[in-house]
Design a protein around this motif. Structure first.
Motif, mmCIF file in Angstrom:
data_model
loop_
_atom_site.group_PDB
_atom_site.id
_atom_site.type_symbol
_atom_site.label_atom_id
_atom_site.label_comp_id
_atom_site.label_asym_id
_atom_site.label_seq_id
_atom_site.Cartn_x
_atom_site.Cartn_y
_atom_site.Cartn_z
ATOM 1 N N LYS A 1 0.821 -1.203 0.000
ATOM 2 C CA LYS A 1 0.000 0.000 0.000
ATOM 3 C C LYS A 1 0.858 1.257 0.000
ATOM 4 N N SER A 2 1.899 1.277 0.838
ATOM 5 C CA SER A 2 2.742 2.468 0.910
ATOM 6 C C SER A 2 3.547 2.656 -0.375
ATOM 7 N N ASN A 3 3.915 1.503 -1.020
ATOM 8 C CA ASN A 3 4.589 1.594 -2.310
ATOM 9 C C ASN A 3 3.715 2.277 -3.349
ATOM 10 N N LYS A 4 2.430 1.905 -3.371
ATOM 11 C CA LYS A 4 1.488 2.502 -4.308
ATOM 12 C C LYS A 4 1.295 3.981 -4.029
ATOM 13 N N GLU A 5 1.232 4.339 -2.732
ATOM 14 C CA GLU A 5 1.062 5.743 -2.366
ATOM 15 C C GLU A 5 2.273 6.560 -2.788
ATOM 16 N N ALA A 6 3.482 5.971 -2.592
ATOM 17 C CA ALA A 6 4.697 6.687 -2.985
ATOM 18 C C ALA A 6 4.749 6.879 -4.493
ATOM 19 N N SER A 7 4.342 5.802 -5.226
ATOM 20 C CA SER A 7 4.336 5.889 -6.685
ATOM 21 C C SER A 7 3.352 6.950 -7.166
ATOM 22 N N ALA A 8 2.182 6.992 -6.522
ATOM 23 C CA ALA A 8 1.167 7.966 -6.927
ATOM 24 C C ALA A 8 1.616 9.391 -6.662
ATOM 25 N N ALA A 9 2.520 9.554 -5.688
ATOM 26 C CA ALA A 9 2.963 10.896 -5.318
ATOM 27 C C ALA A 9 3.954 11.478 -6.328
ATOM 28 N N VAL A 10 4.496 10.622 -7.202
ATOM 29 C CA VAL A 10 5.488 11.072 -8.173
ATOM 30 C C VAL A 10 4.776 11.615 -9.414
ATOM 31 N N GLN A 11 5.003 12.906 -9.711
ATOM 32 C CA GLN A 11 4.435 13.506 -10.921
ATOM 33 C C GLN A 11 5.447 13.388 -12.059
ATOM 34 N N THR A 12 4.952 13.199 -13.260
ATOM 35 C CA THR A 12 5.820 13.037 -14.423
ATOM 36 C C THR A 12 5.477 14.075 -15.487
ATOM 37 N N PHE A 13 6.531 14.704 -16.016
ATOM 38 C CA PHE A 13 6.384 15.703 -17.067
ATOM 39 C C PHE A 13 7.399 15.408 -18.168
ATOM 40 N N ASP A 14 7.220 16.041 -19.300
ATOM 41 C CA ASP A 14 8.228 15.954 -20.356
ATOM 42 C C ASP A 14 9.401 16.881 -20.053
ATOM 43 N N ILE A 15 9.089 18.104 -19.624
ATOM 44 C CA ILE A 15 10.116 19.114 -19.339
ATOM 45 C C ILE A 15 9.814 19.767 -18.005
ATOM 46 N N VAL A 16 10.823 19.896 -17.150
ATOM 47 C CA VAL A 16 10.712 20.660 -15.909
ATOM 48 C C VAL A 16 11.668 21.844 -16.008
ATOM 49 N N ILE A 17 11.122 23.045 -15.859
ATOM 50 C CA ILE A 17 11.922 24.268 -15.870
ATOM 51 C C ILE A 17 12.079 24.737 -14.424
ATOM 52 N N ILE A 18 13.312 24.834 -13.965
ATOM 53 C CA ILE A 18 13.575 25.298 -12.607
ATOM 54 C C ILE A 18 13.894 26.790 -12.674
ATOM 55 N N GLY A 19 12.978 27.602 -12.167
ATOM 56 C CA GLY A 19 13.125 29.055 -12.227
ATOM 57 C C GLY A 19 12.057 29.664 -13.101
ATOM 58 N N GLY A 20 11.213 30.495 -12.483
ATOM 59 C CA GLY A 20 10.134 31.143 -13.226
ATOM 60 C C GLY A 20 10.382 32.616 -13.422
ATOM 61 N N GLY A 21 11.667 33.025 -13.385
ATOM 62 C CA GLY A 21 12.009 34.413 -13.683
ATOM 63 C C GLY A 21 11.909 34.677 -15.173
ATOM 64 N N MET A 22 12.556 35.733 -15.632
ATOM 65 C CA MET A 22 12.399 36.145 -17.023
ATOM 66 C C MET A 22 12.899 35.078 -17.995
ATOM 67 N N VAL A 23 13.990 34.392 -17.657
ATOM 68 C CA VAL A 23 14.535 33.367 -18.551
ATOM 69 C C VAL A 23 13.658 32.118 -18.555
ATOM 70 N N GLY A 24 13.341 31.605 -17.370
ATOM 71 C CA GLY A 24 12.519 30.397 -17.299
ATOM 72 C C GLY A 24 11.128 30.596 -17.868
ATOM 73 N N ALA A 25 10.513 31.741 -17.560
ATOM 74 C CA ALA A 25 9.175 32.025 -18.085
ATOM 75 C C ALA A 25 9.208 32.213 -19.596
ATOM 76 N N SER A 26 10.289 32.777 -20.126
ATOM 77 C CA SER A 26 10.416 32.945 -21.577
ATOM 78 C C SER A 26 10.510 31.591 -22.273
ATOM 79 N N LEU A 27 11.222 30.643 -21.671
ATOM 80 C CA LEU A 27 11.301 29.314 -22.266
ATOM 81 C C LEU A 27 9.930 28.646 -22.279
ATOM 82 N N ALA A 28 9.214 28.734 -21.167
ATOM 83 C CA ALA A 28 7.870 28.154 -21.111
ATOM 84 C C ALA A 28 6.976 28.792 -22.170
ATOM 85 N N ALA A 29 7.063 30.112 -22.322
ATOM 86 C CA ALA A 29 6.249 30.816 -23.319
ATOM 87 C C ALA A 29 6.626 30.400 -24.741
ATOM 88 N N ALA A 30 7.923 30.192 -24.979
ATOM 89 C CA ALA A 30 8.377 29.801 -26.311
ATOM 90 C C ALA A 30 7.905 28.403 -26.686
#
Length: 429
Positions: A4-33
């Motif tokens: 049960k705890s294994n399933k809960e831990a697995s469910a807690a992991v989110q998956t994305f194609d790209i993770v951008i660390i930093g939402g300042g002008m550079v990071g936000a510009s990449l997301a916008a692009a």
């Protein structure tokens, strides 16, 4: 651990194609692009930022007298037009129609004009807060906004390569969350703790100088002129800003020796204005008011690695340069759109977003621009800080020659405006 705890831990992991660390002008510009192509390419993007997102209503924005500002080249305008955010940025951007370069105590001077170069402006000056607000508003209101997951306020404590790609550990309100992605893009600034955590070294040159940044008011209109005034202690730049409460405003970037920083910041407003006036002269008028002062150390920093399998580094985390020619952010944005284009092309070809060969191809394509821009900034600072009479004569002859030679002036202007770099497509076919 139980099933049960294994399933809960697995469910807690989110998956994305790209993770951008930093939402300042550079990071936000990449997301916008990336956002316009995100739907057709089935991209899921996360952007992690330490600050909460502001309200997306741009109509309540009020310019600040004490705001820090950034000079955007005409080429950067073109890049933001491709991304789709320039009309909103332009609402609070001040055009630079003339640039005046001079050397204190010497005869050398050069002048550039938008009219001569047949462009509406050589560049633009925009408050950082407005630029950030526009980018974040674009991300929140875009047709494909559901393809972007903002994770904020949050703090990234760990980034690691794992068998399935990249793993990011995030602290959200005191709770740890694990996120996985094919590609992690670090746009977390020049003081990147994650860069050091990952063992990525960097080459650093200290200039023993600090930039003192403030908004300063002359007693007359700036007439959309940007000034670069070289002095023995370092350059003084003056950038045109929009008026505020009927005050004429210019963005001041004053380079001071590090051992004079404390004294400079402690000056009264009157003493500070008098010192700037003595260094800069009266070509922009008499300075009558100054706002809050900020400072930061000046150095050249270049990361030893800008890509790894599943990892790319952008902005000041990848390279920082002297602000002498105002090219730092423009160089960073060219890297942003180049990476976005590379990722869009890779996705269309079925290549993994964290593929090392693909990321190395992106980096190789960026090397010449980086080395040229960083090298020009470094060499210009050293040339104009040198008091050798022969060098002083040579640089002043060079400035005068450029001033009277239209071809040389145009070549220099196009490089400064970023018009020698091809524009991206940023669309998925």
């Amino acid at each position: 651990m139980t099933e049960k705890s294994n399933k809960e831990a697995s469910a807690a992991v989110q998956t994305f194609d790209i993770v951008i660390i930093g939402g300042g002008m550079v990071g936000a510009s990449l997301a916008a692009a990336l956002l316009s192509a995100a739907q057709s390419l089935d991209l899921q993007i996360a952007m992690i930022e330490s600050q909460p997102l502001p309200d997306d209503d741009l109509t309540v924005y009020q310019p600040s007298y004490d705001a820090r500002a950034t000079a955007l080249s005409y080429g950067t305008r073109s890049l933001y037009e491709h991304i789709g955010v320039w009309p909103a940025i332009a609402e609070q951007a001040t055009p630079i129609t003339h640039i005046h370069v001079s050397d204190k105590g010497h005869f050398g001077a050069a002048r550039l004009s938008a009219e001569q170069e047949k462009v509406p402006a050589l560049g633009y000056v925009v408050e950082n807060h407005w630029l950030g607000r526009v980018l974040l508003n674009h991300l929140q209101t875009h047709t494909n906004h559901e393809r972007l997951t903002p994770i904020c306020p949050a703090h990234v404590s760990h980034v690691a390569r794992v068998e399935s790609g990249m793993e990011v550990t995030v602290d959200i309100n005191g709770v740890e969350q694990v996120i996985r992605a094919a590609l992690v893009v670090m746009a977390d600034g020049g003081r990147s703790d994650l860069r050091e955590q990952l063992g990525i070294g960097y080459q650093q040159t200290q200039y023993d100088q600090h930039a003192v940044v403030a908004v300063i008011s002359p007693d007359r209109s700036h007439k959309n002129i940007a000034y670069e005034r070289f002095t023995p202690d370092g350059p003084v730049a003056l950038l045109p800003l929009a008026t505020h409460d009927q005050d004429n405003r210019c963005g001041l970037v004053w380079t001071v020796p590090s051992d004079e920083l404390e004294e400079t910041l402690a000056m009264s407003d009157d003493a500070f204005i008098a010192k700037v006036q003595e260094r800069f002269g009266y070509r922009a008028g008499r300075f009558v008011k100054v706002g809050e002062r900020f400072s930061y150390p000046l150095k050249k920093v270049v990361a030893d690695e800008q890509v790894r399998s599943g990892l790319a580094i952008l902005g000041n985390a990848a390279h920082a340069l002297h602000p002498i020619a105002g090219q730092g952010y423009n160089l960073a944005l060219r890297g942003v759109v180049a990476l976005a284009q590379q990722l869009i092309d890779a996705r269309q070809r079925g290549v993994g977003l964290g593929d090392l060969t693909m990321l190395q191809a992106y980096y190789r394509a960026r090397i010449d621009d980086q080395e040229r821009t960083i090298g020009l900034s470094d060499k210009t600072m050293r040339l104009f800080s040198n008091t050798n009479p022969l060098l002083a004569l040579g640089r002043d002859v060079g400035l005068q020659a450029m001033d009277i030679c239209p071809i040389a002036k145009t070549i220099f202007a196009r490089g400064a405006m970023g018009l020698d770099i091809p524009a991206p497509d940023l669309t998925a076919s």
